[in-house]
Scaffold this active site. Sequence first.
Site, PDB file in Angstrom:
ATOM      1  N   LYS A 130      58.570   7.914  46.702  1.00  0.00           N
ATOM      2  CA  LYS A 130      57.280   7.747  47.371  1.00  0.00           C
ATOM      3  C   LYS A 130      56.150   7.291  46.466  1.00  0.00           C
ATOM      4  O   LYS A 130      55.869   7.911  45.446  1.00  0.00           O
ATOM      5  CB  LYS A 130      56.874   9.091  47.951  1.00  0.00           C
ATOM      6  CG  LYS A 130      57.603   9.461  49.200  1.00  0.00           C
ATOM      7  CD  LYS A 130      56.863  10.604  49.810  1.00  0.00           C
ATOM      8  CE  LYS A 130      57.431  11.012  51.143  1.00  0.00           C
ATOM      9  NZ  LYS A 130      56.897  12.329  51.500  1.00  0.00           N
ATOM     10  N   ARG A 135      67.205  23.788  33.129  1.00  0.00           N
ATOM     11  CA  ARG A 135      66.049  24.694  33.101  1.00  0.00           C
ATOM     12  C   ARG A 135      66.433  26.098  32.628  1.00  0.00           C
ATOM     13  O   ARG A 135      65.609  26.787  32.049  1.00  0.00           O
ATOM     14  CB  ARG A 135      65.403  24.754  34.479  1.00  0.00           C
ATOM     15  CG  ARG A 135      64.526  23.539  34.736  1.00  0.00           C
ATOM     16  CD  ARG A 135      63.886  23.623  36.091  1.00  0.00           C
ATOM     17  NE  ARG A 135      62.814  22.659  36.208  1.00  0.00           N
ATOM     18  CZ  ARG A 135      62.353  22.219  37.369  1.00  0.00           C
ATOM     19  NH1 ARG A 135      62.875  22.661  38.487  1.00  0.00           N
ATOM     20  NH2 ARG A 135      61.363  21.358  37.401  1.00  0.00           N
ATOM     21  N   GLY A 153      56.606  17.459  38.592  1.00  0.00           N
ATOM     22  CA  GLY A 153      55.246  17.477  39.115  1.00  0.00           C
ATOM     23  C   GLY A 153      54.259  17.892  38.029  1.00  0.00           C
ATOM     24  O   GLY A 153      53.176  17.303  37.894  1.00  0.00           O
ATOM     25  N   GLY A 174      62.410  17.654  36.120  1.00  0.00           N
ATOM     26  CA  GLY A 174      63.689  18.240  36.494  1.00  0.00           C
ATOM     27  C   GLY A 174      64.628  17.240  37.148  1.00  0.00           C
ATOM     28  O   GLY A 174      65.795  17.143  36.767  1.00  0.00           O
TER      29      GLY A 174
HETATM   30  C1  3PG Z   1      59.723  21.707  40.266  1.00  0.00           C
HETATM   31  O1  3PG Z   1      60.894  21.632  40.658  1.00  0.00           O
HETATM   32  O2  3PG Z   1      59.025  20.691  40.045  1.00  0.00           O
HETATM   33  C2  3PG Z   1      59.154  23.054  39.971  1.00  0.00           C
HETATM   34  O3  3PG Z   1      60.142  24.041  39.924  1.00  0.00           O
HETATM   35  C3  3PG Z   1      58.069  23.391  40.963  1.00  0.00           C
HETATM   36  O4  3PG Z   1      58.598  23.528  42.235  1.00  0.00           O
HETATM   37  P1  3PG Z   1      57.673  23.282  43.517  1.00  0.00           P
HETATM   38  O5  3PG Z   1      57.326  21.827  43.545  1.00  0.00           O
HETATM   39  O6  3PG Z   1      58.483  23.732  44.699  1.00  0.00           O
HETATM   40  O7  3PG Z   1      56.420  24.134  43.332  1.00  0.00           O
END
Ligand code: 3PG
Length: 403
Positions: free
Chosen positions: A200, A35, A382, A358
């Site tokens: 999950k 990242r 996400g 990630g």
């Molecule tokens: C991730 O790792 O998916 C992003 O950096 C967002 O992090 P978070 O899910 O803690 O908001």
Amino acid sequence: LRTLEDLGDLAGKRVVVRCDLNVPLKDGTITDDGRVRASLGTLNTLVNAGARVIVISHLGRPDGSPAPEYSLAPVAQRLSELLGKEVTFVGETVGDEATAAAEALGDGDVLLLENLRFNPEETSKDAAARQQFAERIAALGDAFVSDGFGVVHRKQASVYELADALPSAAGSLIESELTVLERLTKDPQRPYTVVLGGSKVSDKLGVIEHLLPQVDTLCIGGGMLFTFLAAQGHGVAKSLLEQDQLDTVRAYLAKADELGVTIDLPTDVVVASGFSADASHETVAADAIESSSFGADGIGLDIGPETAARFAAAVSSSKTVFWNGPMGVFEFPAFAAGTKTVAQALTEVDGLGVVGGGDSAAAVRSLGFSDDRFGHISTGGGASLEFLEGKSLPGLEALGWSR
Ligand code: 3PG
């Protein structure tokens, strides 16, 4: 979508840049800097344009107060190495020290501020609190560039409200992520295969439901496969099981049948005596987990070789593939084979092969695959799932983007 060009000449301007520098750390050392590297394009563009660059990011999920293990200090050092120039680090996001450091910047200088999430307002549910915090950040700069693709699904102060508090635009990482991900949602080349893993089912429900009518094949691996096996009536011994999702999963299986979509479920799994790197293990048929030598104590930790080969064949013969989530506990070498086989197949796709997220990116890198072997590695786990789900993405909408 507003882009960097829309901000005009940035020479001498103070530009706040929201990156997603949320990297995995072990004992203060970055274990995957993907990242940070993905942020370099926009940062170099701004440095070369003579902007005074103020980088902000979150790291992990601290509880809204400073916690040394979530400090961005190690990231400042790595960023400085990768940019080939000094990066000033300040141990707060807003306050006198941050203001003084922002004012001291010369053209082309880079400053990294401490973890946004050390301030409870960043993630507050209270819009007014977020707004106030965004205004304090905005006071540091003249313009805002949003480039943290990994957080665009979050309605948080530095992602959402800040975009309205200053002239704002998307950076080049967000632009390139969108260009690729739109190829998955707008008339993807077929066959289109999606491989989902991770622990999950409940995290993946939305995406499964949304993707079912769009894909040709959906392969299910990772911890969540056991909830699918259980939904088909098979015993899973001590494997991960989300009992409360069984009915939903049954409904998906029925829906897939109706739509003529293949949900490819494992036919063999690797079962271990316990959850550890050196646990004894054996491969058994997916409907015979409880008959392994570990009986009712067995715990499934990877897809088996027959399944891995079938998933790999589906992947490498597809024109479009999206993969999110490891197939097994790849951190333990004995249970990494499924993830490795699927990753290898993804490098062989004659078309677009996307690693989504990630964690999945860190998984393929830790297994020895270099980034350039994949069509695209998304920096957002996400975020890319919610993009595919067709959900609203506040961080993009704030930049003038719509589907
Ligand atoms: C991730 O790792 O998916 C992003 O950096 C967002 O992090 P978070 O899910 O803690 O908001």
